[in-house]
Design a protein around this motif. Structure first.
Motif, short mmCIF file in Angstrom:
data_model
loop_
_atom_site.label_atom_id
_atom_site.label_comp_id
_atom_site.label_asym_id
_atom_site.label_seq_id
_atom_site.Cartn_x
_atom_site.Cartn_y
_atom_site.Cartn_z
N ARG A 300 1.00 -1.85 0.41
CA ARG A 300 -0.40 -0.11 0.08
C ARG A 300 1.10 0.77 0.11
O ARG A 300 0.85 2.45 -0.93
N LYS A 301 1.80 1.24 0.39
CA LYS A 301 2.91 2.33 1.14
C LYS A 301 3.52 2.77 -0.39
O LYS A 301 3.55 3.70 -0.92
N LEU A 302 4.29 1.62 -1.32
CA LEU A 302 5.17 1.82 -2.60
C LEU A 302 3.90 2.41 -3.38
O LEU A 302 4.43 2.98 -4.48
N LEU A 303 2.17 1.62 -3.23
CA LEU A 303 1.53 1.83 -5.01
C LEU A 303 1.19 3.72 -4.33
O LEU A 303 0.50 4.05 -5.80
N GLU A 304 0.54 3.45 -3.10
CA GLU A 304 -0.17 5.15 -3.32
C GLU A 304 1.39 5.96 -2.69
O GLU A 304 1.41 7.25 -4.06
N THR A 305 3.34 6.32 -3.24
CA THR A 305 3.98 6.68 -3.55
C THR A 305 4.15 6.86 -5.02
O THR A 305 4.23 7.93 -5.85
N LEU A 306 4.14 5.96 -5.46
CA LEU A 306 4.16 5.52 -7.01
C LEU A 306 2.92 6.82 -7.64
O LEU A 306 3.15 7.78 -8.68
N LEU A 307 1.47 6.49 -6.69
CA LEU A 307 1.04 7.39 -7.58
C LEU A 307 0.82 8.21 -7.26
O LEU A 307 0.01 9.50 -8.11
N SER A 308 1.27 9.31 -6.27
CA SER A 308 1.65 10.56 -6.12
C SER A 308 2.64 11.33 -7.24
O SER A 308 2.45 12.52 -6.93
N PHE A 309 3.28 10.90 -7.58
CA PHE A 309 4.45 11.37 -8.88
C PHE A 309 4.30 12.00 -9.66
O PHE A 309 4.60 12.32 -11.06
N SER A 310 2.30 10.87 -10.52
CA SER A 310 2.48 11.98 -11.76
C SER A 310 0.87 11.48 -12.32
O SER A 310 0.02 11.18 -11.24
N ASP A 311 0.45 11.94 -12.54
CA ASP A 311 -1.01 11.73 -13.57
C ASP A 311 -1.33 10.94 -14.15
O ASP A 311 -2.22 10.81 -15.47
N MET A 312 -0.55 9.88 -14.91
CA MET A 312 -0.43 8.89 -15.17
C MET A 312 -1.31 7.94 -14.84
O MET A 312 -0.96 7.74 -13.79
N LEU A 313 -2.30 7.25 -15.77
CA LEU A 313 -3.22 5.94 -15.17
C LEU A 313 -2.13 4.31 -14.95
O LEU A 313 -1.91 4.60 -16.32
N PRO A 314 -2.08 4.30 -14.19
CA PRO A 314 -1.35 2.52 -13.98
C PRO A 314 -2.89 1.49 -14.07
O PRO A 314 -3.55 1.25 -13.68
N ILE A 315 -1.93 0.32 -14.62
CA ILE A 315 -2.69 -0.41 -14.75
C ILE A 315 -2.05 -2.00 -14.44
O ILE A 315 -0.82 -2.16 -14.89
N GLY A 316 -2.31 -2.49 -13.62
CA GLY A 316 -0.76 -3.50 -12.58
C GLY A 316 -1.71 -4.80 -13.44
O GLY A 316 -2.61 -5.79 -14.09
N GLU A 317 -0.16 -6.01 -13.69
CA GLU A 317 -0.05 -7.04 -14.21
C GLU A 317 -0.26 -7.64 -12.92
O GLU A 317 0.51 -7.89 -12.17
N ASP A 318 -1.25 -8.62 -12.58
CA ASP A 318 -2.11 -9.47 -11.42
C ASP A 318 -2.19 -10.57 -12.13
O ASP A 318 -2.82 -10.76 -10.72
N LEU A 319 -1.87 -11.08 -12.70
CA LEU A 319 -1.58 -12.60 -12.85
C LEU A 319 -1.47 -13.43 -11.82
O LEU A 319 -0.85 -13.17 -10.84
#
Length: 444
Positions: A300-319
């Motif tokens: 959670r901490k890492l993803l929230e950090t990544l999200l704060s760095f840009s306005d790109m929408l991420p799509i996770g490869e969660d296979l």
């Protein structure tokens, strides 16, 4: 909570909370009449025009980072530097290089000849480029490329200026592609591999951010009984956090120069990574961290950090079959996951915040048009498939095995050298293909 109100709401606002249709291609694989040996940055412009005409609005690419002599785009030598092999030489010179003719891209020959050309080109143009204010501004705002250039000098020779100028040329061309995509209403989706080569410039320059005592991989599963040893170092998340995750900030913000959304490769690895002692096989590994409570907090901490760095929408490869809290966290943060139709046939259960696809670059493409049709008519808001899955037989090599991009767990000259049988000029002007795709993306 609506998707616009999630932690990545600005990413959703940028692309729009609606259905998006597109294709995935390895840039190396496409080619035009102007291409020199492989797909190049400016080849994306006619591809973007084609997608726009068809009513598609997403172009997904495999990673574009410099991987040196390794054809795998997932074994990057840098988290930010672009691959010189993709430079469109026709924008620099009238000279035409010659390459071996084959079904697969002669990757190493292309790389060698392009680098030889670039060394001569930069030698001739260096003084002019160094005095160009736009080049000077690029270098000033790209301090991370300084250590990349020093690393390249150490491992490959030439001068720092040579490698910085090549990066400037790559940057200029890819930026032109992005601007054209925006003009045409097409979103570019990049791919950010979670891990880097142990021989990368980043590991060389910042060893404190990496754990070289273990190597990452994947555990044995019913689909992959032996598991895999990827030979990548783990991250030292504590050291990265103490540095305010500046390394990740630079990586994400560099990608944001070129892309509107991005694939988070192996998003599960931000929660936990399968760590294998050196010299051991995959089933001797263990998860880091070991406790599920710590996994959830870390991810959670890492993803929230990544999200704060840009306005790109991420799509996770969660296979795979990850712990429940991973997808719960993704859902809460508004990060779409990935649904593979051949593995998850119950399409009615797909959440809107997901991407539907028939295959991946690690699977043999499906020739089933029924499957491709289904992938564009799921509840998912993203529908993206490999380009070769739309092609009629006469536009393919004929043998499905020749349409494969990568065979996981193997190392050979076949992997990552896929080339489309026909140039874009032929593909994009095929009337039956165009009608097939237009019919697929029409609203239900």
């Amino acid at each position: 909570m609506s998707l616009e109100q999630t932690a990545v709401g600005r990413g959703w606002k940028r692309v729009g909370v609606r259905h998006h249709h597109g294709i995935q291609v390895p840039l190396l694989s496409i080619w035009t009449e102007q291409s020199q040996g492989c797909g190049e940055f400016l080849d994306l412009i006619p591809l973007i025009d084609w997608l726009s005409d068809l009513g598609m609005d997403v172009l997904q690419l495999l990673p574009l980072n410099d991987s040196g002599e390794d054809a795998s785009p997932y074994k990057a030598l840098s988290g930010t530097a672009l691959h010189p092999i993709y430079l469109s030489l026709h924008a620099l010179t009238d000279e035409k290089l010659t390459f071996s003719e084959s079904k697969r891209v002669p990757y190493w020959e292309v790389l060698e000849k392009k680098l030889a050309f670039l060394k001569k080109y930069v030698a001739d143009m260096e003084k002019v480029i160094l005095e160009d204010p736009s080049y000077q501004a690029f270098v000033e705002r790209s301090p991370h490329l300084r250590y990349y250039a020093r690393y390249k000098v150490k491992t490959e020779g030439e001068t720092e200026n040579f490698h910085l100028i090549v990066q400037y040329l790559c940057h200029t061309q890819l930026l032109k592609v992005k601007k054209h995509a925006e003009k045409k209403g097409v979103f570019l989706k990049g791919d950010i591999p979670i891990l880097l080569s142990p021989k990368s410039a980043d590991v060389w320059a910042h060893p404190e951010f990496f754990d070289l005592s273990l190597q990452a991989g994947s555990p044995p599963t019913k689909f992959d009984p032996k598991g895999q040893v990827w030979k990548f170092p783990l991250y030292n998340w504590k050291a990265m956090e103490e540095n305010h995750f500046e390394w990740w900030r630079r990586r994400i913000q560099t990608a944001a120069q070129y892309f509107h959304l991005y694939r988070i490769d192996h998003i599960i690895g931000f929660f936990r990574i399968w760590a294998i002692p050196h010299g051991e096989i995959a089933d001797k590994g263990f998860f880091v961290p070991k406790k599920e409570g710590l996994m959830e907090v870390q991810g959670r901490k890492l993803l929230e950090t990544l999200l704060s760095f840009s306005d790109m929408l991420p799509i996770g490869e969660d296979l795979g079959d990850p712990p429940h809290f991973i997808r719960e966290t993704m859902l809460e943060l508004g990060i779409p996951g990935t649904k593979i139709l051949r593995w998850s046939p119950n399409i009615e259960a797909y959440p809107p915040a997901s991407l539907s696809t028939v295959s991946t670059h690690d699977l043999e493409p499906s020739l089933s048009q029924e499957m491709v049709h289904k992938s564009h008519h799921t509840p998912s808001l993203f529908h993206i498939n490999l380009l070769q899955e739309y092609l009629p037989p006469e536009l393919t090599w004929g043998n499905p095995e020749d349409e494969v991009i990568n065979i996981p767990g193997t190392e050979n000259h076949f992997n990552w050298t896929y080339r489309y049988k026909c140039p874009l000029e032929v593909l994009t002007n095929d009337a039956s293909l165009n009608e097939r795709i237009k019919a697929l993306v029409r609203l239900k």
